[in-house]
Design a protein around this motif. Structure first.
Motif, PDB file in Angstrom:
ATOM      1  N   ALA A  63      -3.921  -9.021   7.221  1.00  0.00           N
ATOM      2  CA  ALA A  63      -5.328  -9.373   7.357  1.00  0.00           C
ATOM      3  C   ALA A  63      -5.695  -9.184   8.821  1.00  0.00           C
ATOM      4  N   GLY A  64      -6.338  -8.058   9.131  1.00  0.00           N
ATOM      5  CA  GLY A  64      -6.620  -7.748  10.534  1.00  0.00           C
ATOM      6  C   GLY A  64      -5.334  -7.461  11.270  1.00  0.00           C
ATOM      7  N   ARG A  65      -5.073  -8.230  12.320  1.00  0.00           N
ATOM      8  CA  ARG A  65      -3.834  -8.068  13.081  1.00  0.00           C
ATOM      9  C   ARG A  65      -2.763  -9.073  12.681  1.00  0.00           C
ATOM     10  N   GLN A  66      -3.044  -9.863  11.669  1.00  0.00           N
ATOM     11  CA  GLN A  66      -2.102 -10.869  11.214  1.00  0.00           C
ATOM     12  C   GLN A  66      -1.320 -10.358  10.001  1.00  0.00           C
ATOM     13  N   TRP A  67      -0.029 -10.656  10.022  1.00  0.00           N
ATOM     14  CA  TRP A  67       0.845 -10.250   8.925  1.00  0.00           C
ATOM     15  C   TRP A  67       1.434 -11.481   8.254  1.00  0.00           C
ATOM     16  N   GLN A  68       1.585 -11.386   6.943  1.00  0.00           N
ATOM     17  CA  GLN A  68       2.233 -12.442   6.177  1.00  0.00           C
ATOM     18  C   GLN A  68       3.421 -11.852   5.434  1.00  0.00           C
ATOM     19  N   PHE A  69       4.484 -12.665   5.313  1.00  0.00           N
ATOM     20  CA  PHE A  69       5.713 -12.203   4.674  1.00  0.00           C
ATOM     21  C   PHE A  69       6.272 -13.328   3.815  1.00  0.00           C
ATOM     22  N   ARG A  70       6.609 -13.002   2.565  1.00  0.00           N
ATOM     23  CA  ARG A  70       7.222 -13.981   1.668  1.00  0.00           C
ATOM     24  C   ARG A  70       8.332 -13.321   0.868  1.00  0.00           C
ATOM     25  N   ARG A  71       9.345 -14.108   0.525  1.00  0.00           N
ATOM     26  CA  ARG A  71      10.431 -13.632  -0.320  1.00  0.00           C
ATOM     27  C   ARG A  71      10.241 -14.127  -1.743  1.00  0.00           C
ATOM     28  N   GLY A  72      10.659 -13.295  -2.723  1.00  0.00           N
ATOM     29  CA  GLY A  72      10.537 -13.643  -4.111  1.00  0.00           C
ATOM     30  C   GLY A  72      11.619 -14.610  -4.555  1.00  0.00           C
ATOM     31  N   PRO A  73      11.664 -14.943  -5.826  1.00  0.00           N
ATOM     32  CA  PRO A  73      10.905 -14.289  -6.910  1.00  0.00           C
ATOM     33  C   PRO A  73       9.432 -14.691  -6.923  1.00  0.00           C
ATOM     34  N   PHE A  74       8.620 -13.815  -7.557  1.00  0.00           N
ATOM     35  CA  PHE A  74       7.173 -14.021  -7.602  1.00  0.00           C
ATOM     36  C   PHE A  74       6.694 -14.055  -9.046  1.00  0.00           C
ATOM     37  N   ARG A  75       6.013 -15.093  -9.419  1.00  0.00           N
ATOM     38  CA  ARG A  75       5.299 -15.085 -10.690  1.00  0.00           C
ATOM     39  C   ARG A  75       4.061 -14.204 -10.528  1.00  0.00           C
ATOM     40  N   ARG A  76       3.644 -13.592 -11.614  1.00  0.00           N
ATOM     41  CA  ARG A  76       2.519 -12.647 -11.511  1.00  0.00           C
ATOM     42  C   ARG A  76       1.290 -13.270 -10.882  1.00  0.00           C
ATOM     43  N   ARG A  77       1.015 -14.522 -11.207  1.00  0.00           N
ATOM     44  CA  ARG A  77      -0.183 -15.162 -10.665  1.00  0.00           C
ATOM     45  C   ARG A  77      -0.069 -15.442  -9.169  1.00  0.00           C
ATOM     46  N   SER A  78       1.163 -15.356  -8.622  1.00  0.00           N
ATOM     47  CA  SER A  78       1.326 -15.599  -7.193  1.00  0.00           C
ATOM     48  C   SER A  78       1.131 -14.328  -6.369  1.00  0.00           C
ATOM     49  N   LEU A  79       1.010 -13.175  -7.024  1.00  0.00           N
ATOM     50  CA  LEU A  79       0.745 -11.931  -6.317  1.00  0.00           C
ATOM     51  C   LEU A  79      -0.748 -11.773  -6.082  1.00  0.00           C
ATOM     52  N   PRO A  80      -1.148 -11.065  -5.039  1.00  0.00           N
ATOM     53  CA  PRO A  80      -2.577 -10.869  -4.791  1.00  0.00           C
ATOM     54  C   PRO A  80      -3.235 -10.071  -5.919  1.00  0.00           C
ATOM     55  N   PRO A  81      -4.540 -10.156  -6.071  1.00  0.00           N
ATOM     56  CA  PRO A  81      -5.242  -9.330  -7.064  1.00  0.00           C
ATOM     57  C   PRO A  81      -5.050  -7.846  -6.755  1.00  0.00           C
ATOM     58  N   LEU A  82      -5.032  -7.026  -7.789  1.00  0.00           N
ATOM     59  CA  LEU A  82      -4.828  -5.596  -7.599  1.00  0.00           C
ATOM     60  C   LEU A  82      -5.923  -4.974  -6.735  1.00  0.00           C
ATOM     61  N   ALA A  83      -7.127  -5.512  -6.815  1.00  0.00           N
ATOM     62  CA  ALA A  83      -8.235  -4.951  -6.049  1.00  0.00           C
ATOM     63  C   ALA A  83      -8.200  -5.356  -4.579  1.00  0.00           C
TER      64      ALA A  83
END
Length: 376
Positions: A63-83
């Protein structure tokens, strides 16, 4: 694999030519390396893998110059929207979990199995990427869906952005730029800086390689050698009947140092001990891999290695899934062929000794290989 045959995968080069001209030397861009290539896994299948505990997955978002990082596992609802733009899902070791990915990885077996690591799938929304960075290993970047813009350079300044969850180069200086379409491939040697940005919905497959550090390798080998050290060094206790009284009790006696040196030499005295330990280490499956025992089955029609099995050999041993076996004669030839081809047919098995057949049968029951009659 015929290493003298020209391959579209390598832009018309033979594997032998590629290794001489490009491997660990300079990049190679191949247009149409795999024409007509489509994603092996659907988006739903890939997201399903990312939900599993035993699958390594990571999520990177910007987001701009900021980065976010996460490790899985990921449930589908925890992923960002495709758009939503600017995010990437990385799923590691897909070849361990999907036969189609394993088959694709086998196209790169002109590199020794000891170096070949895994197939990673990067799914990205528009603008997604992981920032400019460099890897310490070789990598083939195969475009599978959508397009990705790659910028690369022989980076000298390796300073990283501070306070970031990712290792992102602070002063990336690209020298070349390409837009890759599905079927295109880019090879990069170690430490070649690169930055890939998705143009629309995008999937890129990364074929990565093992590059162990010397310190890491020494630690692993010493640990394996130490397991047999007590037997080889013996249980003899240190004796010093001629030790005189000393006025410098803090000094270590030279005789004790020599005793320790001889004990270590005895532990390493077995011929080819280091080679055996190395083969066991290199063939060890990843920690997340396990095999399920199988009931005995007829292997007379042939066998094939399970896609998770790592099998290698040297001049005296055969290594499979972290274990070593002495091999010689026709049986050694047979086992080496299995390691190279990853399957044996009935004709190739015909000359196997009873001991070799028994060993293959035990591997089948351990889940390390299956009868060839099953779908490959």
């Amino acid at each position: 694999m015929d290493i003298t045959q020209a391959l579209p995968l390598l832009g018309g080069l033979t594997p032998d030519q590629f290794m001489q001209r490009h491997w660990q030397k300079r990049p190679l861009l191949v247009r149409g390396a795999l024409p007509g290539l489509r994603p092996l896994l659907s988006r739903a299948e890939l997201f399903g893998l990312a939900e599993r505990d035993e699958v390594e997955s990571r999520l990177v978002a910007r987001a701009g110059r900021q980065w976010q990082f996460r490790r899985g596992p990921f449930r589908r609802r925890s992923l960002p929207p495709l758009a939503q733009p600017n995010w990437t899902l990385l799923v590691q070791g897909v070849d361990l979990h999907d036969e189609r990915a394993h088959h694709l990885l086998s196209r790169f077996r002109f590199v020794p199995q000891a170096r070949l690591d895994d197939l990673m799938i990067s799914y990205a929304s528009d603008g997604g990427g992981v920032g400019p960075h460099f890897d310490s290993y070789d990598v083939f970047l195969l475009q599978v869906q959508g397009r990705r813009r790659w910028r690369i350079g022989r980076q000298q300044d390796l300073a990283l952005l501070p306070d970031m969850p990712l290792k992102i180069l602070a002063n990336f200086e690209p020298e070349q730029e390409w837009l890759l379409e599905p079927g295109d491939m880019l090879y990069l040697p170690p430490r070649y800086a690169h930055d890939g940005i998705a143009v629309g919905e995008c999937q890129t497959y990364s074929v990565g390689f093992r590059s162990p550090a010397g310190a890491e390798l020494a630690r692993e080998l010493l640990q394996r050698l130490s397991e047999d050290a007590a037997e080889r060094a013996g249980g003899q206790l240190y004796r010093d009947p001629k030790q005189p009284a000393t006025g410098t009790p803090g000094a270590i006696p030279g005789e004790l140092q020599q005793f320790a040196r001889e004990a270590l030499q005895a532990a390493l005295a077995e011929p080819h001990a280091v080679e055996r330990a190395l083969g066991e280490h290199l063939s060890e499956p990843k920690p997340s891999v396990w095999f399920e025992a199988a009931p005995p089955a007829d292997i007379g029609a042939g066998v094939r290695l399970d896609r998770r099995t790592r099998m290698m050999y040297d001049g005296r041993h055969v290594f499979i899934n972290g274990e070593s076996y002495r091999a010689a004669g026709r049986d050694a030839t047979l086992m080496r062929r299995l390691a190279d081809q990853r399957h044996l047919d009935a004709a190739q098995l015909a000359g196997a000794s009873d001991a070799a057949r028994g060993l293959l049968a035990s591997w089948q029951q351990a889940g390390w290989l299956q009868p060839l009659a099953e779908p490959r």
